[in-house]
Enzyme design. Sequence first.
Site, short mmCIF file in Angstrom:
data_model
loop_
_atom_site.label_atom_id
_atom_site.label_comp_id
_atom_site.label_asym_id
_atom_site.label_seq_id
_atom_site.Cartn_x
_atom_site.Cartn_y
_atom_site.Cartn_z
N GLU A 277 1.67 -7.27 -6.53
CA GLU A 277 2.71 -8.23 -6.15
C GLU A 277 3.94 -8.11 -7.05
O GLU A 277 5.07 -8.27 -6.59
CB GLU A 277 2.15 -9.66 -6.22
CG GLU A 277 1.10 -9.95 -5.16
CD GLU A 277 1.64 -9.74 -3.75
OE1 GLU A 277 2.78 -10.15 -3.48
OE2 GLU A 277 0.91 -9.16 -2.92
N SER B 206 0.43 12.98 -12.80
CA SER B 206 0.52 12.87 -11.35
C SER B 206 0.00 14.11 -10.64
O SER B 206 -0.54 14.02 -9.53
CB SER B 206 1.97 12.62 -10.92
OG SER B 206 2.36 11.30 -11.21
N HIS C 288 -3.31 3.27 -0.63
CA HIS C 288 -3.34 4.33 -1.63
C HIS C 288 -2.49 3.94 -2.83
O HIS C 288 -2.87 4.17 -3.98
CB HIS C 288 -2.84 5.64 -1.04
CG HIS C 288 -2.78 6.76 -2.03
ND1 HIS C 288 -1.60 7.13 -2.65
CD2 HIS C 288 -3.74 7.57 -2.53
CE1 HIS C 288 -1.85 8.13 -3.48
NE2 HIS C 288 -3.14 8.42 -3.43
N SER C 289 -1.34 3.37 -2.58
CA SER C 289 -0.43 2.91 -3.63
C SER C 289 0.54 1.93 -3.00
O SER C 289 0.46 1.62 -1.81
CB SER C 289 0.33 4.09 -4.24
OG SER C 289 1.29 4.60 -3.32
#
Length: 379
Positions: free
Chosen positions: A41, A128, A264-265
């Site tokens: 959030e 990443s 996923h993200s």
Amino acid sequence: MSSNNVIQDESQLSADIPNEQVLKWYQNMLTVNIMDSIMFEAQRHGRLSFYMVSAGEEAVMVGSAAALAAKDVITCQYREHGVFLQRGFELKDFMSQLTSNCNDPGKGRNMPVHYSGKDKVGVHAVASTLGTQIPHATGAAYALKMEALEDSTKEPRVAACYFGEGAASEGDFHGALNMAATQQCPVIFICRNNGFAISTPASEQYRGDGIASRGSGYGIETLRVDGTDIFAVYEATKAARRKALEDGGRPILLEFMSYRISHHSTSDDSSAYRSSEEVAQWKTPTNDPIARLRQWLEHKQLWSESKDNETRTQIRKDVIQELKLAEREKKPALSAIFSDVYADLTEEAEAQRQELKRIMSKYPQEYDFHQHVGGLGGL
């Protein structure tokens, strides 16, 4: 080790797991889950640039980390918040990295959720680039094997590597497993098979029997485990660590079957490729790892609804408080833009640093250097 053995009988659990430890597991799983919800959030509100949650996979992270030794070397992907937490990362450490403040070991140079805890909890920095941590783990394990051969008095250690089933499609996975097998490296490959590689379901990723079948192809002992059962995860990882150190070292592959309940993200909308009914099925008490452990604790009269509500409320307060404190901290010194690549700055890099300082000095109203440690002087 069988390639398709799931621990289901409670009688198989080690007698040396005290109730206090199981309660700590549950609190850590709750912390990860609540932190994920709040930070997701927070990203939507513009307080973070990016975030990834691990709903549905909390047992895999906390349970496996609990079975590893403090000095074991760990490399991971980007959904292992529970591993960091179980090994001693604190909320302040998470928030410092997520807000890129001056307390972040990475000096604000990585995306959020790319934690770095090598010095504090023995977990190398998250990258990443998909799959690169897998050969790193094999290399670390080979070094640990050489270390043990040179000095038998040192405490035996293993390397452990976390990755998703999607990353197992990378070439790094195959090269790492083959080297680990041929060199008999003490490494545990931990695959989180959560059903999706971003938007690609497992059914479209491979035709074989998951990831476990690949281990036997490389001559690596393999175990497939119910990843929503923290006791099964703990027992499997504990056994894998013991076997990885036998006879001078060997690799072990663990495939933990779970489900990625979340997107996923924050850059993903999973409703575009799966139904809400499918996700809801994995939120039931029989499938959700947190609900499963809570039921066990309540059955043992170690937990209650009132304790659960109280704990959730306190965790939420703690996360929000640490986020607010982290946001008030200064950003890393501007010199961090140029440091930690070369021992001494190259002529080109030094010229760039001087030019950046000149431009920022000329147009101070265009830059926020006052938010950084040392201000412009920190450059």
